[in-house]
Design an enzyme around this catalytic site. Structure first.
Site, PDB file in Angstrom:
ATOM      1  N   HIS A  82      51.565  14.890  65.027  1.00 51.75           N
ATOM      2  CA  HIS A  82      52.403  15.814  65.808  1.00 51.75           C
ATOM      3  C   HIS A  82      53.121  16.799  64.892  1.00 51.75           C
ATOM      4  CE1 HIS A  82      52.544  12.378  68.974  1.00 51.75           C
ATOM      5  NE2 HIS A  82      51.382  12.976  68.929  1.00 51.75           N
ATOM      6  N   HIS A 232      48.512  17.245  75.686  1.00 40.96           N
ATOM      7  CA  HIS A 232      48.863  16.476  74.484  1.00 40.96           C
ATOM      8  C   HIS A 232      47.617  16.142  73.654  1.00 40.96           C
ATOM      9  CE1 HIS A 232      51.329  14.169  71.815  1.00 40.96           C
ATOM     10  NE2 HIS A 232      50.303  13.328  71.752  1.00 40.96           N
ATOM     11  N   ASP A 236      47.013  16.753  69.659  1.00 40.86           N
ATOM     12  CA  ASP A 236      46.480  15.770  68.705  1.00 40.86           C
ATOM     13  C   ASP A 236      45.290  16.361  67.942  1.00 40.86           C
ATOM     14  OD1 ASP A 236      48.296  13.748  69.256  1.00 40.86           O
ATOM     15  OD2 ASP A 236      47.007  12.739  70.719  1.00 40.86           O
ATOM     16  N   HIS A 258      41.899  10.463  68.100  1.00 40.70           N
ATOM     17  CA  HIS A 258      42.109  10.608  66.653  1.00 40.70           C
ATOM     18  C   HIS A 258      40.875  10.242  65.821  1.00 40.70           C
ATOM     19  CE1 HIS A 258      46.207  11.566  67.329  1.00 40.70           C
ATOM     20  NE2 HIS A 258      46.480  10.408  67.886  1.00 40.70           N
TER      21      HIS A 258
HETATM   22 ZN   LIG Z   1      49.701  12.408  69.997  1.00 39.56          ZN
END
Ligand SMILES: [Zn+2]
Length: 284
Positions: A82, A232, A236, A258
């Site tokens: 973030h 969001h 990421d 991720h």
């Molecule tokens: Zn995140």
């Protein structure tokens, strides 16, 4: 190939960011300092003897479950994505980040508070070109039901498809500018999962003040922006790709996270030498 567009930037003045770690729940103070051209993002653990540091890059990612962790032999720092998303949106290239603990503060679960602090420091243009990776051929990575592809495009663009269980449902973001609008999108999770994590001694700093918490069988909590969960996921992705360099290409992500984001960043970095060699060959 790499193309030069604009100049690199750093902060004009150092800034301080204070918050709590998501996993430890402990207070953590971060000082973000200006750094010379071509340094990239360098993290330093000022709570450890000798203050070890590491340069952020895709190959230093050691863990991708729920957040992105960077690690080498001397230094480990968690939940960097973030912060990196905020730095990328602020168009900062070179920063020296001193962290008084094992993880970056979670703040409100979004990149907005970090971005606001970085803005206070002001931006300074540096005497070095900003090098972008220009995508010339599609690059594709996948993992299970998740796919991530980047296609040739003259600008940076992201189309993200996220399919979550009810009440999240099917959400899509397609964006190529005004990235600041996504910064308030919070990380999200499930009440049941949060309880389980806390029982394991994790997510001690987590709660409704730092995440969008869904509960199965119940209506969604109020969103800060339409399609907050997928917004969001885009943050990421921005943060995970910032471990490599700015990119001119159109990313199409389906359920990416991720782990897959990092796979893409590594593949792009590995392919960089090849893409430059092709360019030289074409020039001759
Ligand atoms: Zn995140």
């Amino acid at each position: 190939m790499l193309v030069s567009r604009g100049q690199q930037s750093t902060l004009l003045n150092r800034v301080k960011i204070e918050g709590r770690g998501l996993h430890t729940g402990a207070p953590v103070a971060v000082t973000v300092n200006p750094a010379p051209p071509d340094s990239g993002f360098v993290f330093s653990r000022t709570d450890l003897p000798g203050k070890p540091s590491l340069k952020a890059c895709p190959e230093r990612v050691s863990e991708t479950s729920r957040s992105t962790t960077l690690e080498d032999a001397n230094c480990r720092i968690g939940t960097v994505e973030h912060f990196l998303a905020a730095a990328a949106v602020a168009e900062l290239d070179n920063l020296y980040i001193e962290v008084q603990g094992p993880e970056m503060p979670i703040m409100d679960g979004s990149s907005q508070p970090i971005f606001s602090e970085l803005e206070k420091g002001g931006r300074k243009k540096q005497e070095a070109p900003r090098l972008w990776r220009k995508i010339e051929e599609p690059v594709f990575v996948r993992e299970g039901f998740a796919s991530l592809v980047v296609l040739p495009e003259e600008r940076f663009r992201v189309t993200f498809v996220f399919i979550g269980p009810p009440p999240i449902g099917h959400q899509v973001v397609d964006r190529e500018r005004d990235w600041e609008e996504l910064l308030p999108a919070r990380t999200f999770g499930w009440l049941e999962e949060a309880r389980e994590l806390r029982e394991k001694g994790l997510a001690r700093g987590g709660g409704e003040d730092c995440a969008l918490i869904f509960s199965s069988g119940e209506a969604a909590p109020p969103y800060r922006l339409p399609d907050e969960p997928v917004s969001h996921k885009v943050l990421d992705l921005l943060g995970d790709l910032a471990l490599y360099r700015p990119i001119l290409g159109h990313f199409i992500a389906v359920r990416s996270g991720h782990s897959l984001n990092n796979k893409m960043a590594r593949k792009l970095k590995e392919g960089e030498a090849g893409s430059n060699a092709r360019k030289m060959f074409a020039d001759n």
